[in-house]
Design a protein around this motif. Structure first.
Motif, short mmCIF file in Angstrom:
data_model
loop_
_atom_site.label_atom_id
_atom_site.label_comp_id
_atom_site.label_asym_id
_atom_site.label_seq_id
_atom_site.Cartn_x
_atom_site.Cartn_y
_atom_site.Cartn_z
N ALA A 142 0.83 -1.21 0.00
CA ALA A 142 0.00 0.00 0.00
C ALA A 142 0.86 1.26 0.00
N ALA A 143 1.99 1.22 0.72
CA ALA A 143 2.89 2.39 0.77
C ALA A 143 3.50 2.67 -0.61
N ILE A 144 3.86 1.62 -1.33
CA ILE A 144 4.42 1.81 -2.68
C ILE A 144 3.35 2.37 -3.61
N GLU A 145 2.14 1.84 -3.50
CA GLU A 145 1.04 2.37 -4.32
C GLU A 145 0.84 3.85 -4.04
N LYS A 146 0.87 4.23 -2.77
CA LYS A 146 0.72 5.63 -2.39
C LYS A 146 1.87 6.47 -2.92
N HIS A 147 3.06 5.92 -2.86
CA HIS A 147 4.26 6.62 -3.32
C HIS A 147 4.17 6.96 -4.81
N LEU A 148 3.60 6.06 -5.60
CA LEU A 148 3.55 6.24 -7.04
C LEU A 148 2.39 7.13 -7.50
N GLU A 149 1.44 7.40 -6.60
CA GLU A 149 0.25 8.16 -6.98
C GLU A 149 0.61 9.53 -7.55
N ASP A 150 1.46 10.26 -6.89
CA ASP A 150 1.82 11.62 -7.32
C ASP A 150 3.33 11.72 -7.49
N TYR A 151 3.88 10.68 -8.14
CA TYR A 151 5.33 10.54 -8.17
C TYR A 151 6.02 11.61 -9.01
N ASN A 152 5.61 11.79 -10.27
CA ASN A 152 6.36 12.66 -11.18
C ASN A 152 6.46 14.11 -10.71
#
Length: 326
Positions: free
Chosen positions: A205-215
């Protein structure tokens, strides 16, 4: 039988006494035989108690690490073989002809042993199933994390195809781990096993959250890290605007920059080439710069050399590039 079918009292006294003594001996032998059978049954029961209790305790000691700390069970087949053997010994004893010599209460302990063996087998079955599936999912997660590491550490720009791939794999892994958690009888396992499953869910879940607004976060970090790189460029000490910096850093599959004449497109493009080589460690021989005219190509070469000291990037016109392919 002789005494019942004949009038012994009518016989001579010596013969009558002999028959009576024989009858007493028969009764005594029967009583001795009964006592011997009971003693034998008690001895066999005592030996069975000792064997089963010792084996069960040994199995508990062997499984302690798995029960308390979630350790993987080694050779579970061997454990099942031992429990089956113990169960057969108990059943064979209960089927023995001399079991009737024992009071029913003496056999009640055997059913408790069978219950303890059931508990051990249920634990081992659940533990092996959980560990097998958990290892499969952690292997998948390890591969996924390796692919996601450059983005977890903000090393690369996240392209759309890569994002779609990572998000799909994360979603699939989340679903399978949630299914594992729902089907697992954690009441039979250790708290460590429950924590391992929870930790895996939370990490995904933390990785999914990390990638949400990554760029946007990546661009902000790169602008801060490369602040000096984007200022005082070349002999003219030129600085890139915020929009130009973002154009340099963005690295999607397709990158389109639209700007009017004299707004710094060439400066932005040459800075982007230098950024890819110096910051993103892209080998210069993997970069191709294409222009429409020879004069534009020459200007690009000069600026790359004057501003950044870069001379080994290939710069060609569209025609020369096509001619080289032909």
């Amino acid at each position: 039988t002789l005494q019942k079918t004949h009038r012994i009292e009518l016989l001579s006294h010596p013969l009558s006494d002999k028959i009576e003594r024989m009858g007493n001996r028969v009764v005594s032998l029967r009583e001795n035989l009964t006592d011997s059978r009971r003693e034998y049954a008690e001895l066999q029961l005592e030996e069975l108690h000792e064997t089963v209790k010792t084996e069960i305790e040994d199995l508990r000691v062997r499984l302690r690490g798995a029960r308390e700390d979630g350790e993987v069970i080694r050779s579970p087949t061997e454990i099942f073989t031992r429990t089956d053997d113990l169960r057969c010994e108990i059943q064979d004893f209960c089927a023995a002809p001399w079991r009737h010599e024992l009071p029913p209460g003496d056999l009640s302990e055997l059913s408790k042993y069978e219950s303890q063996l059931d508990t051990i087998e249920l634990f081992v079955e659940e533990k092996v199933r959980f560990d097998t599936q958990y290892k499969t999912y952690t292997d998948q997660f390890r591969d996924l994390r390796a692919d996601a590491t450059p983005y977890l550490e903000y090393e690369w720009y996240l392209t759309r195809p890569t994002r779609q791939d990572l998000v799909a794999r994360l979603a699939n892994l989340t679903e399978t781990v949630e299914e594992l958690a729902a089907k697992t009888r954690f009441d039979r396992l250790s708290q460590t096993d429950r924590a391992r499953c929870t930790d895996l869910e939370e990490t995904i879940a933390a990785i999914e959250k990390h990638l949400e607004d990554y760029n946007p976060s990546f661009i902000r970090r790169q602008r801060e890290a490369c602040a000096e790189f984007f200022t005082d460029i070349g002999p003219g000490n030129l600085d890139l605007t915020a929009e130009q910096q973002r154009a340099v850093i963005r690295n999607g599959i397709y990158n389109q920059v639209i700007a009017a004449a004299g707004t710094g497109k060439t400066l932005t493009l040459t800075t982007r080439v230098a950024y890819l080589v110096r910051v993103q460690d892209i080998p210069p021989n993997r970069i191709l710069v294409v222009t429409f005219t020879n004069s534009a190509a020459q200007e690009m070469r000069e600026r790359l050399d004057d501003h950044f000291g870069t001379t080994d990037v290939e710069v060609k016109t569209l025609n020369s590039f096509g001619d080289g392919i032909i």
